[in-house]
Design an enzyme around this catalytic site. Structure first.
Site, PDB file in Angstrom:
ATOM      1  CG  ASN A 165      -1.726   1.250   1.385  1.00  0.00           C
ATOM      2  OD1 ASN A 165      -2.454   1.618   0.486  1.00  0.00           O
ATOM      3  ND2 ASN A 165      -1.579   1.923   2.515  1.00  0.00           N
ATOM      4  CG  ASP A 270      -1.944   5.415  -0.888  1.00  0.00           C
ATOM      5  OD1 ASP A 270      -2.021   4.607   0.054  1.00  0.00           O
ATOM      6  OD2 ASP A 270      -2.694   5.395  -1.874  1.00  0.00           O
ATOM      7  CG  ASP A 301       0.651  -3.090   7.024  1.00  0.00           C
ATOM      8  OD1 ASP A 301       0.171  -3.254   8.156  1.00  0.00           O
ATOM      9  OD2 ASP A 301       0.951  -1.975   6.557  1.00  0.00           O
ATOM     10  CG  HIS A 305      -6.071   1.314   3.962  1.00  0.00           C
ATOM     11  ND1 HIS A 305      -7.076   2.216   4.198  1.00  0.00           N
ATOM     12  CD2 HIS A 305      -5.793   0.741   5.151  1.00  0.00           C
ATOM     13  CE1 HIS A 305      -7.385   2.201   5.489  1.00  0.00           C
ATOM     14  NE2 HIS A 305      -6.624   1.314   6.085  1.00  0.00           N
ATOM     15  CD  GLU A 335      -3.535  -4.124   9.449  1.00  0.00           C
ATOM     16  OE1 GLU A 335      -3.493  -3.589  10.572  1.00  0.00           O
ATOM     17  OE2 GLU A 335      -2.937  -3.659   8.461  1.00  0.00           O
TER      18      GLU A 335
END
Length: 603
Positions: A165, A270, A301, A305, A335
């Protein structure tokens, strides 16, 4: 040997007698063939576990902590734990009953970042600059290979924590040097053509995302002006990660709407994971770790997102890469911070993530056992298993946990939820929660230090104590659960009540295939604290019954079981030798305790 340990060992021996012998196999072959649901995972942050070599404490850097990142007196900096330390403590981890190790990120990080006066270090591993190397604070690639080989030689799997991410915080925006609010695609289209018209088409979710479309983006300043500080132009590896065109550059996420996938995660750069170049790049990066080190799985992780299409391409590619390497049961779990089963299930159906960390299990267990809410909530939780892609069968392989490095430790939830509780009550509630995690459906994840009674003062940095002697004052003043020790001394003992209880549970689980892969049936619950009962049933009708008492009062309960389950053996606690009637077993439990009862194999 303590009375508790004797009881646990006796129970484990009893259930072992019920299970037919398995033909011996080499550790490597057994490792290759072992199903995912057989694992007990130990999650560890390398920096906080054991310091095997002081030579790498400063990561080969020179200067003060703002340069090296090393300050063992501060909870936000490197403390010295490394891969050599993990190798030295594999005996300890295995003696707990763990069969797999989830290793916090070990990639090269930006050593220190943050505004003046608020700096901290990348000891946790989530501020990556080089995705293709081991952070020198933890050791070398040779150290990682030695660790993986040593674990494999013991029949233990190794899961790497991966990040797609974001990278470390390198890109800045001159428009707002202290942090930028999110700017939407509607207000700030991705790019504009030479005649001033927006060209969002080809980049959004309802359009075909092709390399040709993304090649039309040449100026990344669609929302802000991404700038790389002097001297950091080539800090990231692989080199393509240094180009701002591969990032969203829209400011900090607001944690809702499109910003959850397009916004910077607390200032971290990002990545534009919709771009096919980014997808291919990460397939190459993490495929290399599989090829090079024989890794057995990935914990992902910040998975929620990232846009679903990324995972739809990435996960099958990793599974294929692992299969080609001779790793058929490659375990991928994401996650997804969502406390509702429906939200978690959505990521398995839409994004194609095989498994996600079971935050709904964690939240419900904390509410029921730490805070004393109704056991009915657990029944509703497990009723939701049908929502996951693959249904209840797939849910049996969901990783379950009680606390972690972000949200804090379960023992703290107990102390906060039951401020009047005695230390014995706190200990019993922590043990009871682990029994639920170990014996209910799912793959249990033990957060390092929980077995030693670590509590922490909160979440994040406050829940990342050292296992080796700590020099952090806010860690060392904590009361551990079930122990007179502190974190100022090494905590690798195997005689404490929590370690003994968890190790005994792991032995029981390892000895009874029903507790690993048997279908789970909720048998009994109440609209308050008290009984929660469930069975794990095999294909032959064999049954293992687990009954928990979450209340502070003793109870006697008739629990429904299979009509064919007539003879019973006590595995943990006292079970009746016979059913009181076909389909009914009478159990008695002390406050905050549990029993495990098993029928003979095949009946």
């Amino acid at each position: 040997m303590t009375r508790l340990k004797k009881m646990m060992l006796a129970g484990a021996a009893a259930v072992l007698a019920l299970i037919p012998a398995v033909a011996p196999a080499s550790a490597q072959e057994a490792l290759r063939l072992r199903p995912v649901e057989d694992e007990v995972i130990y999650f560890v942050l390398p920096d906080r576990f054991e310091n095997g070599s002081t030579e790498n404490d400063e990561g080969g850097l020179t200067g003060d902590r703002l340069t090296t990142g090393f300050d063992p007196t501060h909870k936000g900096f490197y403390h010295g734990g490394d891969l050599q330390g993990l190798i030295q403590r594999l005996d300890y981890i295995q003696s707990l009953g763990a069969t797999a190790i989830w290793l916090g990120p070990i990639y090269r990080n930006r050593p220190v970042q943050g505004p003046p006066g608020q700096e901290s270090a990348g000891y946790h591993g989530y501020w990556i600059t080089d995705f293709l190397d081991v952070d020198p604070h933890f050791g070398t690639q040779e150290d990682l290979r030695a660790f993986v080989d040593a674990a494999h030689a013991r029949g233990m799997r190794v899961y790497l924590d991966i990040i797609t991410n974001h990278t470390a915080d390198v890109i800045t925006y001159p428009e707002c040097p202290s942090g930028c609010n999110y700017r939407s695609v509607a207000d700030y289209p991705y790019s504009r053509s030479v005649d001033g018209e927006p060209i969002n088409d080809g980049f959004l979710g309802d359009q075909v995302r092709t390399a040709e479309n993304f090649a039309r983006l040449t100026d990344p300043s669609w929302a802000y002006t991404p700038t790389i500080p002097a001297g950091m132009e080539d800090v990231k590896n692989p080199a393509w990660l240094n180009d701002p065109i591969y990032y969203h550059n829209r400011g900090n996420s607001a944690w809702w709407g499109e910003s959850t996938t397009y916004g910077d995660f607390a200032g971290l750069d990002d990545l534009m994971t919709e771009n096919p170049r980014v997808v291919d790049g990460f397939i190459d990066i993490f495929g290399w770790w599989i090829d090079e080190f024989g890794i057995d799985g990935f914990r992902i992780d910040t998975a929620k997102h990232v846009n679903p299409e990324f995972w739809q391409a990435f996960v099958p590619a990793m599974q294929a890469r692992a299969a080609a390497r001779g790793i058929p049961n490659f375990y991928v779990f994401g996650e997804v911070y969502d406390l509702e089963a429906a939200g978690l299930a959505r990521q398995t159906r839409i994004a194609g993530l095989p498994y996600v960390l079971d935050f709904a299990f964690q939240e419900t267990t904390a509410d029921v056992i730490a805070r004393g809410e109704a056991t009915e909530r657990l029944a509703r939780l497990f009723d939701m298993d049908v929502l996951y892609e693959g249904g209840a069968e797939q849910a049996m392989r969901m990783p379950t946990f009680l606390g972690n490095h972000d949200m804090g430790r379960f023992a703290r939830f107990v102390r906060e939820g039951r401020p009047e509780a005695s230390e014995d009550e706190v200990l019993n509630r922590v043990i009871l929660a682990h029994a639920l995690m170990m014996f209910a459906r799912g793959v249990p994840v033990i957060y390092y230090g929980d077995e030693q009674g670590f509590v922490g003062d909160g979440n994040d940095q406050d829940a990342r104590e050292d296992m080796f002697p700590s020099r952090v004052a806010s860690y060392n003043d904590n009361r551990l659960v079930g122990s007179d020790a502190t974190t100022a001394e090494a905590n690798f003992g195997t005689e404490g009540p929590l370690f003994e209880a968890l190790a005994a549970m792991a032995r029981i689980r390892a000895a009874d295939a029903r507790l690993r892969s048997g279908r789970m049936i909720v048998r009994d619950y109440v609209q308050g604290p008290g009984v929660f009962a469930f069975s794990r049933v095999d294909e032959d009708g064999g049954e293992t019954l687990v009954v928990l008492n979450t209340s502070s009062e003793a109870l006697r309960r008739n629990v429904r079981v299979n009509e064919s389950s007539l003879a019973w053996t006590s595995v943990h606690g006292q079970c009746p030798a016979q059913a009181s009637a076909p389909g009914s077993v009478a159990v008695e439990l002390a406050p905050l305790s549990y029993v495990v009862c098993a029928t003979p194999v095949g009946g």
